[in-house]
Design a protein around this motif. Structure first.
Motif, PDB file in Angstrom:
ATOM      1  N   CYS A  34      38.962  45.354  51.768  1.00  0.00           N
ATOM      2  CA  CYS A  34      38.045  44.361  52.337  1.00  0.00           C
ATOM      3  C   CYS A  34      38.499  42.964  51.932  1.00  0.00           C
ATOM      4  O   CYS A  34      38.593  42.652  50.745  1.00  0.00           O
ATOM      5  CB  CYS A  34      36.619  44.613  51.852  1.00  0.00           C
ATOM      6  SG  CYS A  34      35.471  43.305  52.342  1.00  0.00           S
ATOM      7  N   ASN A  36      36.898  40.248  52.390  1.00  0.00           N
ATOM      8  CA  ASN A  36      35.753  39.491  51.873  1.00  0.00           C
ATOM      9  C   ASN A  36      35.502  39.813  50.401  1.00  0.00           C
ATOM     10  O   ASN A  36      35.440  38.923  49.553  1.00  0.00           O
ATOM     11  CB  ASN A  36      34.517  39.801  52.719  1.00  0.00           C
ATOM     12  CG  ASN A  36      33.291  39.051  52.232  1.00  0.00           C
ATOM     13  OD1 ASN A  36      33.380  37.876  51.868  1.00  0.00           O
ATOM     14  ND2 ASN A  36      32.159  39.730  52.196  1.00  0.00           N
ATOM     15  N   CYS A  37      35.385  41.093  50.089  1.00  0.00           N
ATOM     16  CA  CYS A  37      35.127  41.508  48.693  1.00  0.00           C
ATOM     17  C   CYS A  37      36.396  41.467  47.839  1.00  0.00           C
ATOM     18  O   CYS A  37      36.314  41.505  46.624  1.00  0.00           O
ATOM     19  CB  CYS A  37      34.594  42.935  48.652  1.00  0.00           C
ATOM     20  SG  CYS A  37      33.005  43.193  49.410  1.00  0.00           S
ATOM     21  N   CYS A  48      33.643  47.313  55.629  1.00  0.00           N
ATOM     22  CA  CYS A  48      33.524  47.567  54.194  1.00  0.00           C
ATOM     23  C   CYS A  48      32.106  48.028  53.869  1.00  0.00           C
ATOM     24  O   CYS A  48      31.136  47.351  54.222  1.00  0.00           O
ATOM     25  CB  CYS A  48      33.837  46.272  53.450  1.00  0.00           C
ATOM     26  SG  CYS A  48      33.276  46.256  51.740  1.00  0.00           S
ATOM     27  N   ALA A  50      30.629  47.977  51.117  1.00  0.00           N
ATOM     28  CA  ALA A  50      29.970  47.165  50.085  1.00  0.00           C
ATOM     29  C   ALA A  50      29.303  45.937  50.687  1.00  0.00           C
ATOM     30  O   ALA A  50      28.240  45.524  50.237  1.00  0.00           O
ATOM     31  CB  ALA A  50      30.978  46.748  49.020  1.00  0.00           C
ATOM     32  N   CYS A  51      29.929  45.322  51.707  1.00  0.00           N
ATOM     33  CA  CYS A  51      29.380  44.063  52.245  1.00  0.00           C
ATOM     34  C   CYS A  51      29.110  44.120  53.749  1.00  0.00           C
ATOM     35  O   CYS A  51      28.635  43.160  54.325  1.00  0.00           O
ATOM     36  CB  CYS A  51      30.326  42.898  51.938  1.00  0.00           C
ATOM     37  SG  CYS A  51      31.858  42.953  52.907  1.00  0.00           S
TER      38      CYS A  51
HETATM   39 ZN   LIG Z   1      33.397  43.963  51.470  1.00  0.00          ZN
END
Ligand SMILES: [Zn+2]
Lengths: 139, 394
Positions: A34, A36-37, A48, A50-51
């Motif tokens: 990811c 972003n993460c 992703c 997570a986000c």
């Molecule tokens: Zn993410």
């Protein structure tokens, strides 16, 4: 080297996991990342978990990790494993973070020889002409 | 998770369990279909409540009856409910159904909820076909787990247990304490399948199923049905037996596949438990009897930790010295549990039945004296989902 009469379940790649299985076929472990993460995740999806960001890419993993946990299977619940019990199932935590469900090979299926947090590395088994399964062995 | 005032107020004493029973036979029952087990249990639970089937306006069930359990069961029973819920999160579903029924009743949508279960875990395989829908081959467990192993619960729970043993030093002997204590309860329950005494050594010398689990760390595989009737506080005034109040409830899910379980040494009961306790406004030391899903000895042990009866990692010491056996100071799984009484595949229903009976003082030789408050926790999937209930008698 394809094995004739492979009797265990084969993975059926989905559109979002094709890159992973293609990587395995080339004996490389590619997993999604990811942007972003700035973290790896597994299993493959187009986003992703997570986000819920969809800005992802595929990166090649080191193939190194540790046994997060394991169990020694003494019963063949499926005919494909009839001649192999006992064998070891494990969750391997990759250096990159995600965990993979796998088998440990190249080690006695005995708690004297297998333990949590032992370092392992990926190895690929060519189970058909098209499919290679990542498994792990002690470093 | 910090419970809010809204949690506390939501469902406290709004509904009661007023009927609970098994099917006529449980154990090895090849001569009964799963739907017969559902129907017998429904009839028995409704008779226990003194409520007619025609009054049932909400039906709840999970698994074992095709792609839509409640459609099939309602049709089979011959009713046309105005509310159905086929929540399917594993063996915890039936415990979670109580919270869902409470929500439906508290909002006035229904008055009488019937939750049923029937499953031929022991005999169903021989009939061919499957009571549960087939897995999509592209789903994560089919792609990323089954090429390495097919076998389900024992494998996955064994891996969770192994991590707990590694991280906290939990021992085989401590796990065996639970199997032995639970068998002692089963010896007091005429309906239990396994009623011969066992010792710690018997557990430790039983064959390996999936290391670290011996055979006697694992639950039974049986055929059984069960049902409970949940009604509004108003309707509960006019039933055959005193109400068993739902004082608090909580539900939680954290994952499906074991590979994606965030922390293998706990369970979602760490989320559902605090919410249920807060809603009920009771403390752990107030609880008289505890009924938790024991698919494996480890499941019971880690659940006690997750619910907060002891700290993470202290479960082994907590259950030692036969503390959870008859006569011990922590009565646990007083029907003999999934380990020794019955376990048709999904067990949550039977936690509800036993807790109800204990709070009604109906348990004969195994009755916990003066039981007024019970804690019930169902666990489903691969330690994936939980439902926690605090139940109370007047
Ligand atoms: Zn993410």
């Amino acid at each position: 080297m394809a094995q004739d009469g492979y009797r265990k379940p084969l993975p059926t790649p989905s559109p979002e996991s094709k890159r992973y299985w293609d990587g395995c076929h080339n004996h490389e472990l590619w997993i999604p990342f990811c942007r972003n993460c700035q973290k790896f995740y597994f299993y493959p999806r187009d986003f992703c978990p997570a986000c819920f960001g969809w800005d992802i890419e595929w990166r090649k993993a080191s193939g190194r990790g540790r046994v997060y946990t394991y169990a020694i299977q003494h019963r063949a619940w499926h005919p494909g494993w009839q001649d192999e019990v006992p064998y070891v199932t494990a969750l391997v935590q990759l250096e990159e973070g995600p965990r993979l469900y796998t088998n440990l090979i190249g080690v006695d299926p005995d708690p004297a020889h297998v333990h949590c947090d032992m370092p392992v590395e990926v190895t690929f088994e060519d189970i058909t002409e098209d499919v290679s399964l990542p498994k792990f062995r002690p470093v | 998770m910090t419970p809010t005032d809204r949690d506390k107020a939501a469902l406290y004493k709004r509904v009661a369990i007023v009927g609970a029973d098994e099917s006529d036979e449980i154990g090895i029952v090849p001569q009964k279909s799963t739907l017969q087990l559902h129907a017998e249990a429904a009839r028995n639970a409704l008779e226990d409540a003194g409520i007619a089937l025609s009054e049932v306006d909400g039906i709840f069930s999970a698994g074992s009856a095709g792609w839509s359990p409640t459609l099939q069961i309602a049709e089979y029973l011959g009713i046309q409910p105005k509310y159905t819920d086929s929540t399917s999160v594993g063996g915890s579903s039936f415990v979670i159904d109580v919270e869902h029924a409470a929500a439906a009743i508290a909002t006035g949508l229904i008055d009488v909820a019937l939750i049923t279960h029937g499953e031929s875990g022991a005999s169903g395989g021989r009939r061919g076909g499957s009571a549960r829908p087939a897995l999509d081959v592209q789903h994560p467990s089919a792609q990323f787990e089954m090429p390495y192993h097919v076998g389900g619960a024992p494998t996955h729970y064994a891996m969770a247990c192994m991590r707990h043993m590694y991280q906290y030093g939990t021992t085989h002997e401590q796990l065996a304490e639970i199997a032995v204590a639970t068998r002692k309860w089963a010896m007091l329950n005429p309906k239990a399948m396994m009623r011969d005494p066992i010792t710690i050594d018997d557990v430790l010398s039983s064959r390996w199923i999936a290391y670290p689990f011996h055979l006697l760390d694992c639950c039974l595989v049986t055929d059984a049905g069960g049902a409970v009737v949940v009604v509004s506080a108003e309707r509960a005034k006019d039933c055959k037996k005193p109400p068993v109040w739902v004082l608090g409830s909580g539900e939680a899910t954290t994952h499906q596949t074991i590979t994606n379980m965030p922390d293998l040494t706990t369970t979602p009961a760490a989320i559902s438990g605090p919410r249920a306790f807060a809603m009920a406004g009771v403390r752990h030391e107030d609880i008289d009897v505890v009924e938790v899903y024991d698919s494996f000895t480890y499941t019971a042990l880690v659940t006690l930790e997750a619910l907060g009866f002891c700290k993470p990692g202290e479960g082994g010491a907590f259950v030692s010295g036969q503390r959870t056996a008859p006569g011990g100071d922590f009565p646990l799984n007083t029907n003999g549990g999934g380990l020794s009484y019955t376990h048709p595949g999904m067990y949550g229903m039977f936690l509800l039945i036993e807790a109800t009976r204990q709070l009604r003082n109906e348990c004969g030789d195994r009755q916990v004296p003066n039981a007024k408050l019970a804690c019930v926790n169902g666990t489903g999937g691969t330690l994936s989902s939980t439902g926690t209930l605090i139940l109370g008698a007047d």
